[in-house]
Write a protein that holds these residues in place. Structure first.
Motif, PDB file in Angstrom:
ATOM      1  N   MET B 294      -6.773 -14.199  21.265  1.00  0.00           N
ATOM      2  CA  MET B 294      -7.167 -13.607  19.990  1.00  0.00           C
ATOM      3  C   MET B 294      -6.749 -12.145  19.941  1.00  0.00           C
ATOM      4  SD  MET B 294     -10.964 -13.155  18.513  1.00  0.00           S
ATOM      5  CE  MET B 294     -11.087 -11.443  18.901  1.00  0.00           C
ATOM      6  N   LEU B 295      -7.050 -11.408  21.022  1.00  0.00           N
ATOM      7  CA  LEU B 295      -6.673  -9.996  21.043  1.00  0.00           C
ATOM      8  C   LEU B 295      -5.153  -9.844  20.986  1.00  0.00           C
ATOM      9  CD1 LEU B 295      -9.135  -8.601  23.703  1.00  0.00           C
ATOM     10  CD2 LEU B 295      -9.222  -8.337  21.255  1.00  0.00           C
ATOM     11  N   ALA B 296      -4.420 -10.756  21.659  1.00  0.00           N
ATOM     12  CA  ALA B 296      -2.966 -10.665  21.663  1.00  0.00           C
ATOM     13  C   ALA B 296      -2.413 -10.876  20.258  1.00  0.00           C
ATOM     14  CB  ALA B 296      -2.390 -11.697  22.618  1.00  0.00           C
ATOM     15  N   TYR B 297      -2.920 -11.902  19.549  1.00  0.00           N
ATOM     16  CA  TYR B 297      -2.446 -12.115  18.177  1.00  0.00           C
ATOM     17  C   TYR B 297      -2.819 -10.933  17.292  1.00  0.00           C
ATOM     18  CZ  TYR B 297      -0.727 -16.856  18.621  1.00  0.00           C
ATOM     19  OH  TYR B 297       0.019 -17.947  18.934  1.00  0.00           O
ATOM     20  N   SER B 298      -3.994 -10.351  17.565  1.00  0.00           N
ATOM     21  CA  SER B 298      -4.370  -9.189  16.774  1.00  0.00           C
ATOM     22  C   SER B 298      -3.396  -8.040  17.012  1.00  0.00           C
ATOM     23  CB  SER B 298      -5.797  -8.809  17.123  1.00  0.00           C
ATOM     24  OG  SER B 298      -5.974  -7.446  17.033  1.00  0.00           O
ATOM     25  N   SER B 299      -2.858  -7.932  18.249  1.00  0.00           N
ATOM     26  CA  SER B 299      -1.839  -6.904  18.506  1.00  0.00           C
ATOM     27  C   SER B 299      -0.610  -7.135  17.651  1.00  0.00           C
ATOM     28  CB  SER B 299      -1.402  -6.933  19.958  1.00  0.00           C
ATOM     29  OG  SER B 299      -2.416  -6.487  20.778  1.00  0.00           O
ATOM     30  N   THR B 300      -0.171  -8.416  17.548  1.00  0.00           N
ATOM     31  CA  THR B 300       0.972  -8.706  16.680  1.00  0.00           C
ATOM     32  C   THR B 300       0.700  -8.209  15.277  1.00  0.00           C
ATOM     33  OG1 THR B 300       1.055 -10.762  17.907  1.00  0.00           O
ATOM     34  CG2 THR B 300       2.557 -10.529  16.068  1.00  0.00           C
ATOM     35  N   LEU B 375     -10.634  -1.005  15.223  1.00  0.00           N
ATOM     36  CA  LEU B 375      -9.441  -1.731  14.771  1.00  0.00           C
ATOM     37  C   LEU B 375      -9.624  -2.254  13.361  1.00  0.00           C
ATOM     38  CD1 LEU B 375      -7.777  -3.996  17.437  1.00  0.00           C
ATOM     39  CD2 LEU B 375      -6.996  -1.886  16.433  1.00  0.00           C
ATOM     40  N   ILE B 376     -10.850  -2.692  13.019  1.00  0.00           N
ATOM     41  CA  ILE B 376     -11.076  -3.178  11.653  1.00  0.00           C
ATOM     42  C   ILE B 376     -10.931  -2.028  10.665  1.00  0.00           C
ATOM     43  CG2 ILE B 376     -12.747  -4.289  10.120  1.00  0.00           C
ATOM     44  CD1 ILE B 376     -14.069  -5.434  12.630  1.00  0.00           C
ATOM     45  N   GLY B 377     -11.359  -0.825  11.092  1.00  0.00           N
ATOM     46  CA  GLY B 377     -11.243   0.319  10.197  1.00  0.00           C
ATOM     47  C   GLY B 377     -12.568   0.715   9.591  1.00  0.00           C
ATOM     48  N   LEU B 378     -13.634   0.588  10.361  1.00  0.00           N
ATOM     49  CA  LEU B 378     -14.944   1.003   9.836  1.00  0.00           C
ATOM     50  C   LEU B 378     -15.087   2.524   9.937  1.00  0.00           C
ATOM     51  CD1 LEU B 378     -17.258  -1.821  11.160  1.00  0.00           C
ATOM     52  CD2 LEU B 378     -16.290  -1.509   8.895  1.00  0.00           C
ATOM     53  N   PRO B 379     -15.855   3.123   9.015  1.00  0.00           N
ATOM     54  CA  PRO B 379     -15.815   4.570   8.834  1.00  0.00           C
ATOM     55  C   PRO B 379     -15.957   5.511  10.027  1.00  0.00           C
ATOM     56  CG  PRO B 379     -16.845   3.610   6.979  1.00  0.00           C
ATOM     57  CD  PRO B 379     -16.491   2.498   7.894  1.00  0.00           C
ATOM     58  N   ALA B 409      -2.005  -6.382   2.909  1.00  0.00           N
ATOM     59  CA  ALA B 409      -2.494  -5.754   4.135  1.00  0.00           C
ATOM     60  C   ALA B 409      -4.010  -5.674   4.114  1.00  0.00           C
ATOM     61  CB  ALA B 409      -1.892  -4.362   4.284  1.00  0.00           C
ATOM     62  N   LEU B 410      -4.583  -5.422   2.928  1.00  0.00           N
ATOM     63  CA  LEU B 410      -6.043  -5.354   2.857  1.00  0.00           C
ATOM     64  C   LEU B 410      -6.665  -6.724   3.088  1.00  0.00           C
ATOM     65  CD1 LEU B 410      -6.488  -2.784  -0.004  1.00  0.00           C
ATOM     66  CD2 LEU B 410      -6.859  -2.490   2.440  1.00  0.00           C
ATOM     67  N   VAL B 411      -5.994  -7.778   2.568  1.00  0.00           N
ATOM     68  CA  VAL B 411      -6.471  -9.140   2.844  1.00  0.00           C
ATOM     69  C   VAL B 411      -6.492  -9.366   4.346  1.00  0.00           C
ATOM     70  CG1 VAL B 411      -5.919 -11.573   2.610  1.00  0.00           C
ATOM     71  CG2 VAL B 411      -5.666 -10.048   0.652  1.00  0.00           C
ATOM     72  N   ALA B 412      -5.408  -8.919   5.033  1.00  0.00           N
ATOM     73  CA  ALA B 412      -5.333  -9.104   6.477  1.00  0.00           C
ATOM     74  C   ALA B 412      -6.472  -8.375   7.176  1.00  0.00           C
ATOM     75  CB  ALA B 412      -3.985  -8.606   6.989  1.00  0.00           C
ATOM     76  N   THR B 413      -6.840  -7.195   6.646  1.00  0.00           N
ATOM     77  CA  THR B 413      -7.948  -6.462   7.259  1.00  0.00           C
ATOM     78  C   THR B 413      -9.240  -7.251   7.167  1.00  0.00           C
ATOM     79  OG1 THR B 413      -6.905  -4.409   6.677  1.00  0.00           O
ATOM     80  CG2 THR B 413      -9.239  -4.317   7.172  1.00  0.00           C
ATOM     81  N   VAL B 414      -9.413  -7.955   6.029  1.00  0.00           N
ATOM     82  CA  VAL B 414     -10.625  -8.767   5.874  1.00  0.00           C
ATOM     83  C   VAL B 414     -10.648  -9.874   6.924  1.00  0.00           C
ATOM     84  CG1 VAL B 414     -11.873 -10.310   4.346  1.00  0.00           C
ATOM     85  CG2 VAL B 414     -10.814  -8.250   3.444  1.00  0.00           C
ATOM     86  N   ILE B 415      -9.474 -10.526   7.117  1.00  0.00           N
ATOM     87  CA  ILE B 415      -9.399 -11.583   8.129  1.00  0.00           C
ATOM     88  C   ILE B 415      -9.752 -11.005   9.493  1.00  0.00           C
ATOM     89  CG2 ILE B 415      -7.901 -13.260   9.233  1.00  0.00           C
ATOM     90  CD1 ILE B 415      -6.175 -13.229   6.754  1.00  0.00           C
ATOM     91  N   GLU B 416      -9.178  -9.825   9.779  1.00  0.00           N
ATOM     92  CA  GLU B 416      -9.429  -9.159  11.042  1.00  0.00           C
ATOM     93  C   GLU B 416     -10.932  -8.930  11.233  1.00  0.00           C
ATOM     94  OE1 GLU B 416      -7.612  -5.342  11.149  1.00  0.00           O
ATOM     95  OE2 GLU B 416      -6.891  -5.693  13.160  1.00  0.00           O
ATOM     96  N   GLY B 417     -11.559  -8.422  10.171  1.00  0.00           N
ATOM     97  CA  GLY B 417     -12.996  -8.216  10.231  1.00  0.00           C
ATOM     98  C   GLY B 417     -13.726  -9.507  10.555  1.00  0.00           C
ATOM     99  N   ALA B 418     -13.266 -10.615   9.935  1.00  0.00           N
ATOM    100  CA  ALA B 418     -13.956 -11.889  10.136  1.00  0.00           C
ATOM    101  C   ALA B 418     -13.972 -12.282  11.599  1.00  0.00           C
ATOM    102  CB  ALA B 418     -13.287 -12.975   9.299  1.00  0.00           C
TER     103      ALA B 418
END
Lengths: 119, 489, 228
Positions: B294-300, B375-379, B409-418
Motif C-alpha cells: 500500500m505504501l509503495a503504491y502510494s509512493s507511485t 501525506l494526505i495534506g491535513l493542516p 488530483a483532488l479526487v486522488a487525495t480523497v482516495i489517499e485519505g480513505a
C-alpha cells in the motif's frame, strides 16, 4: 547500397540492441533474459564507438614522434565505452548471482513459474 | 572555504574502507554510515547560505568545462543534498538495530554507496557523470532489494534489475546521440547549442532519456517494478528507495527537461502522464491489504503528483513540486520506518494484523499517523502547505487542461485519505483493549521517528525558511541562461 | 502474443531512432571537445595515450564512479550469495591431473606479470588499469578451475580491494589539499613516452589494476564456491 555502406556500423549496433531487447521481452528463461541484457550493452557500446570513428583514422596514441593529431579518432567515446563496459559487467555479475539464488529457491529458471508476486 | 566535492569523496572513501574496519571489529561497521551522513548533513547545512547567494562551481581535476567534469552546487543541488543527508542519517541510525540478518557489513557498504550515488546525481554538471552516479544508485538498490534473499526479495530484485538496466540502456543511447549531435557532454554546453539542430532529432533523444530515467522514477507505464521492490526490500531500504531514490529520478528528469533541453512544449503531455500515474497509484493502493505494498503504491501516486507540479512549469509549480518532494521524503520515510517495526513485532504485513497497535506501540503508531496525515495534506503538517501550493499553482496557470487535472488530483487525495484513515482506524480503534503489553520499538528507532515527526510539524507551521531555499531553487530551474552562463564563464 | 507485442514495440522504436541517427554522419570529424584533447594532450597531461588521459585525468571522476560500480557489484554479489556459517567442504575435490597443475603453476605468475605490465604502461600503450585487472583476474580463474586444492582467500582479496579504493580517493584528496582541485594531477609530467611521466596516471592505474583484479577474482571465487 551507399546507404548501407555509410551506415554499416550503426545498422549493426542497432541490430544488436534490438535483438537484445527482443530476447528480454520474448524469452522465458531467466538466463536468456540476462544474455539479452548483455546484447543490449554490446550494441550501445558499438554505437558509441562508431560515433567517434573517423575514416582512415589512427588510434589516439602518440607512440612515436611524427604522428599527426589530425588523423586520430575521437578518444572520448572510447573512454565512455570503457566505463560502459565495466557497468555492463557489474550488472551482469549481480544478475547472475540473483539467478543462481533464484534457481536454488525455485528449482527452475522459467519466469512463468517464478511468480510469487504478480508480474 | 570547504570544497563541496567532499560531499561525495568522504562517503566514498569511508565506504571503501568499511570492509577493513569490519575486519577489525564487526561492531564498528554500523557506525560508519552514521558518521558519513552526519558529516554530509553538517557540510551541506553549512554550505546553504553561501550557495543561496552564489552557486559554487567545482572543477574536478582543475579542468574547466566543457573539457572537464564540473559540479554545479546550486540551490537545487544543496536542497537535495540536505534531504539525502538528513533522511540517510536517520535511516542509518534506525538500521543500526533493525538489520540483523545476513552479512550486515555488506549491507552498510551498499547503503552508504546508494546515498553517495544519489548525492553525485544531484551535484554533477556533466550528463555522462550523471549517468555513472545514477548507475551507482541503481545497482546498489538492486543488490539491497535482494538483500534478505527470500523468494519475494530475489524475484523483485531481478525484475527491478531487468527493467532498470533497459532504462539505463535507453539513457546511454540518448547520451550517445547527444554526443554525436553536439560533440560535448557538459550540460551547460549542450544547453547552449541545443537549438542549433532540427527539433525531430532532439525530440527522440529527449524521449529516450526521459523514458530511461522514468523507469527509476516509476512514472506510469514504467512503474511495474516499484510495488514489488519497495514491498519486499528490508523496511529501512524501502524508506530510502521511496524517500530518496525515486525523487532523484524526478530530479534528473526535471534537469534534463528544464536545463538541458529547455523543452517547454512537451510539458502538458508530462502533466497528463503525471496525473495518470497519480490516479493509477492511488487506486491500486486503495485495494491493498499488505501495508508495504500500500505504501509503495502510494509512493507511485505521490511521484505522479510531483511530476504534475513540475509540469506546470511556472515558478509556483516548480516550487510546489520541490516542496512536495521534501514532504514526501520525510513522511514516506517515517511511514516505512514505523511500519517496519510494526511488521517486526507482529510478523505479518497484513493491515488487519495491526489491531491494537495504538496500545502496544503508542509512539510508533503516533509516528505512522503523523506521516499518514502529512501525506494526505491535513493542516498542521507539511503536506498541507505543499498540496495547497500545487493547487494554487495549477489555478494560477489557468487553462481548461490544468483545471481538469487538478480536479482529478483532488479526487486522488480523497482516495489517499480513505486508505490511510482505514489503517489509522485499525491502529487505534480495533481490537480488544485489555491485556496489551507495551512492546515499544527500541530507542535507536524512536530517535528517527521523533526527528522526522518534529520536522514535519515544524515545516508545516513555519514554512518560511524552507520557502526561502525553494525560491532560489526554483529560479535555478526557470532561468536556464543564468545556469549556462554560470558554468561557461 | 508476447512476441508480437515485442516486435511492434521494436518497430516503433526503430522508426524513431532513424531520425537522430541520420543527423550523425558516420566516419567524419565533427568533434570540438575531442579536438582540444588531441591537440593539447601532450602539453596538458604528458601522457602519450590520449584515451588514458581522458579516462584518468579529464574525466577522472567518471572513473572513480566506475570503480565504485564494480565494487558495488562485488559486494552485492557476495551479500546475495552469502552463507551464514562457513561450510567446511567435506566433499574432497577431485584432484586435477599433473599436466593441468604444472601448466597452471607455470602460467599463473606469467599471467600476473602480463597484467601488471598492461596496467603499469597504461599511459603509454593501449591498455590500462581495467584491462590489466581483467587479465589478472583471468589468472585467478585459471587457479579456480585447474588448481582446485589451492585456496584463494576472499578475505585477503577484499582487503586489497579496499586498500586500492582508498588509494584512489586519497590521491584525489591530496590533489585537493595541494592544489585546490579534487583529482588534480599534482605529480610532474615528466618526458613523453617514459614510464615515470604523465602525473598521477600511473599511480591511479596501479590502484585500479589491483582493485579490478581482486574484485573480478573475488566475483569468480564467490560464484564458484557458493553455488556448488
Amino acid at each position: 547500397m551507399s546507404f548501407l555502406n555509410a551506415n554499416t556500423y550503426y545498422i549493426a549496433a542497432f541490430g544488436l540492441i534490438f535483438i537484445g531487447l527482443y530476447i528480454v521481452m520474448a524469452k522465458k528463461n531467466l538466463v536468456k533474459v540476462v544474455i539479452g541484457l548483455s546484447f543490449v550493452d554490446s550494441g550501445i557500446n558499438l554505437l558509441l564507438i562508431s560515433i567517434g570513428y573517423i575514416k582512415g583514422g589512427t588510434a589516439p596514441i602518440f607512440s612515436r614522434p611524427g604522428i599527426s593529431p589530425l588523423k586520430m579518432v575521437d578518444p572520448i567515446p572510447q573512454a565512455l565505452v570503457l566505463t560502459a563496459i565495466v557497468i555492463g559487467v557489474a550488472v551482469l555479475a549481480l544478475a547472475l548471482s540473483l539467478v543462481v539464488k533464484l534457481y536454488q529457491q525455485y528449482g527452475t529458471l522459467d519466469i512463468r513459474k517464478i511468480r510469487g508476486l504478480k508480474w | 572555504m570547504v570544497n563541496p566535492v567532499l560531499l561525495i569523496a568522504v562517503p566514498l572513501g569511508l565506504a571503501f574502507s568499511l570492509p577493513i574496519f569490519g575486519l577489525i571489529s564487526k561492531r564498528l561497521e554500523k557506525y560508519l554510515p552514521v558518521i558519513a551522513m552526519l558529516f554530509n548533513l553538517s557540510l551541506s547545512v553549512y554550505l546553504v547560505p553561501r550557495v543561496l547567494t552564489h552557486p559554487i562551481i567545482v572543477y574536478i581535476g582543475g579542468w574547466a568545462p566543457p573539457f572537464g567534469i564540473d559540479l554545479f552546487v546550486g540551490p537545487v543541488g544543496i536542497f537535495f543534498s540536505v534531504i539525502i543527508a538528513l533522511v540517510g542519517l536517520l535511516v542509518s541510525i534506525y538500521a543500526m538495530d533493525y538489520i540483523k540478518e545476513g552479512d550486515t557489513g555488506k549491507y552498510h557498504v551498499l547503503f552508504l554507496l546508494l546515498l553517495t550515488g544519489a548525492q553525485g546525481v544531484v551535484l554533477t554538471g556533466d550528463i555522462f557523470n550523471l549517468f555513472v552516479f545514477y548507475e551507482i544508485l541503481c545497482i546498489s538498490s538492486y543488490a539491497l532489494v535482494g538483500y534478505l534473499r527470500d523468494r519475494d526479495g530475489l524475484e523483485s530484485a531481478i525484475k527491478y534489475l531487468v527493467q532498470g538496466s533497459i532504462g539505463t540502456g535507453l539513457v546511454l543511447t540518448g547520451i550517445a546521440f547527444i554526443y554525436g549531435l553536439y560533440g560535448t557532454l557538459n550540460m551547460a554546453d549542450i544547453a547552449r547549442q541545443i537549438n542549433s539542430i532540427k527539433p525531430a532529432a532532439n525530440f527522440i533523444t529527449l524521449a529516450l532519456i526521459i523514458t530511461g530515467l522514468g523507469v527509476e522514477a516509476a512514472i506510469f507505464p514504467m512503474n511495474a517494478w516499484l510495488p514489488d521492490a519497495h514491498s519486499s526490500a528490508p523496511s529501512s531500504i524501502s524508506a530510502i528507495l521511496s524517500g530518496i531514490a525515486i525523487e532523484i529520478g524526478v530530479y534528473a528528469i526535471a534537469r534534463v527537461i528544464f536545463t538541458i533541453f529547455g523543452a517547454t512544449d512537451i510539458l502538458s503531455f508530462v502533466a497528463l502522464v503525471g496525473i495518470i500515474t497519480l490516479l493509477v497509484g492511488e487506486m491500486s493502493a486503495l485495494k491493498q491489504n499488505n501495508i508495504k505494498r500500500m505504501l509503495a503504491y502510494s509512493s507511485t501516486g505521490q511521484i505522479g503528483l510531483i511530476v504534475f507540479a513540475f509540469a506546470i512549469a511556472t515558478s509556483y509549480g516548480i516550487e510546489a513540486g520541490l516542496f512536495q518532494i521534501l514532504n514526501h521524503s520525510l513522511s514516506k520515510a517515517l511511514l516505512f520506518l514505523a511500519a517496519g517495526y510494526m511488521i517486526y513485532r507482529t510478523g505479518s504485513m497484513e493491515i488487519s494484523s495491526f489491531e491494537g497497535m495504538g496500545k502496544r506501540m503508542p509512539l510508533t503508531s503516533l509516528g505512522f499517523t503523523i506521516g499518514a496525515f502529512s501525506l494526505i495534506g491535513l493542516p498542521p503538517f507539511a503536506g498541507f502547505a505543499s498540496k495547497f501550493l500545487i493547487v494554487k499553482a495549477a489555478l494560477t496557470k489557468g487553462g481548461g487542461l490544468y483545471t481538469c487535472l487538478i480536479a482529478l488530483a483532488l479526487v486522488a487525495t480523497v482516495i489517499e485519505g480513505a486508505y490511510f484513515f482505514r489503517v489509522v482506524q485499525v491502529l487505534y480503534f480495533r481490537g480488544s483493549n485489555e491485556n496489551v503489553t507495551r512492546q515499544e520499538a527500541p530507542v535507536v528507532a524512536l530517535v528517527p521517528f521523533f526527528v522526522l515527526a518534529v520536522l514535519i510539524i515544524a515545516i508545516g507551521i513555519y514554512p518560511g525558511p524552507v520557502m526561502h531555499v525553494l525560491n532560489s531553487a526554483t529560479s535555478e530551474f526557470v532561468h536556464r541562461i543564468a545556469y549556462i552562463q554560470g558554468v561557461l564563464r | 502474443m508476447r512476441k508480437i507485442i515485442a516486435l511492434i514495440f521494436l518497430a516503433i522504436l526503430l522508426w524513431g531512432i532513424t531520425k537522430p541517427v541520420s543527423r550523425i554522419p558516420f566516419g567524419t570529424n565533427k568533434i570540438k571537445v575531442a579536438e582540444h584533447y588531441i591537440t593539447k594532450d601532450i602539453t596538458e597531461t604528458g601522457a602519450a595515450n590520449v584515451v588514458t588521459s581522458v579516462v584518468v585525468l579529464y574525466r577522472g571522476f567518471d572513473t572513480l564512479g566506475e570503480v565504485t560500480i564494480l565494487f558495488i557489484a562485488a559486494i552485492g554479489l557476495a551479500s546475495i550469495l552469502y552463507l551464514p556459517r562457513k561450510k567446511v567442504s567435506d566433499e574432497v575435490l577431485e584432484e586435477s591431473s599433473l599436466i593441468l597443475r604444472t601448466g597452471c603453476r607455470f602460467l599463473f605468475p606469467l599471467i600476473l606479470l602480463f597484467g601488471a605490465y598492461i596496467f603499469v604502461h597504461g599511459h603509454l600503450t593501449p591498455g590500462g588499469g581495467f584491462q590489466g585487472g581483467a587479465i589478472i583476474a583471468s589468472g585467478f580463474a585459471l587457479i579456480f578451475l585447474s588448481c582446485r586444492e589451492r585456496v584463494v582467500s576472499t578475505v585477503k582479496l577484499g582487503v586489497v580491494e579496499s586498500l586500492a579504493g582508498m588509494t584512489f580517493v586519497a590521491v584525489g584528496l591530496i590533489g585537493l589539499a595541494t592544489g585546490g582541485y579534487f583529482l588534480l594531477s599534482f605529480l610532474p609530467k615528466g618526458t613523453l613516452n617514459m614510464l615515470f611521466s604523465a602525473g598521477i596516471i600511473p599511480v591511479i592505474y596501479v590502484a585500479i589494476g589491483f582493485k579490478v583484479g581482486s574484485e573480478l577474482a573475488g566475483i569468480i571465487g564467490n560464484l564458484m564456491e557458493r553455488t556448488q
